[in-house]
Design a protein around this motif. Sequence first.
Motif: not given
Length: 119
Positions: A54-65, A112-115
């Motif tokens: 749920n990071s700011v960089k989204g799936l793209k950032g996590r898959l890069k890691q 609240p909706e985004d959280l």
Amino acid sequence: MYENRFTNWMRWVDREQSEGIQYPGIYICAITDEDLSSKDFSWITNIVYVGMTNSVKGLKGRLKQFDNTIKGKSGHGGADRMRYKYQNYNELVNKLYVAVAPFTCNVKSNSPEDLRTMG
């Protein structure tokens, strides 16, 4: 039930072409000699990792890691365990597939909706 939320399986090298990859979500990795490209996601026995972000960089950032770690860098604990078993990056990525389930939201919002969407 939730299978429909996931993209079709895609080769690891094609992961950034997935729609919604800029959002947080769930990603599932499978290793197989069978070509899963473009096949509907399903809970197959070849699944080796399930992760989420749920990071700011989204799936793209996590898959890069994840990718950096299976290449030999650090930054992703699950990928570090995978690297222990599959030490040759080039052999691994030829058999590695991923499916993602993005969750559209504004990760910088406190609404609240985004959280709730981010969990």
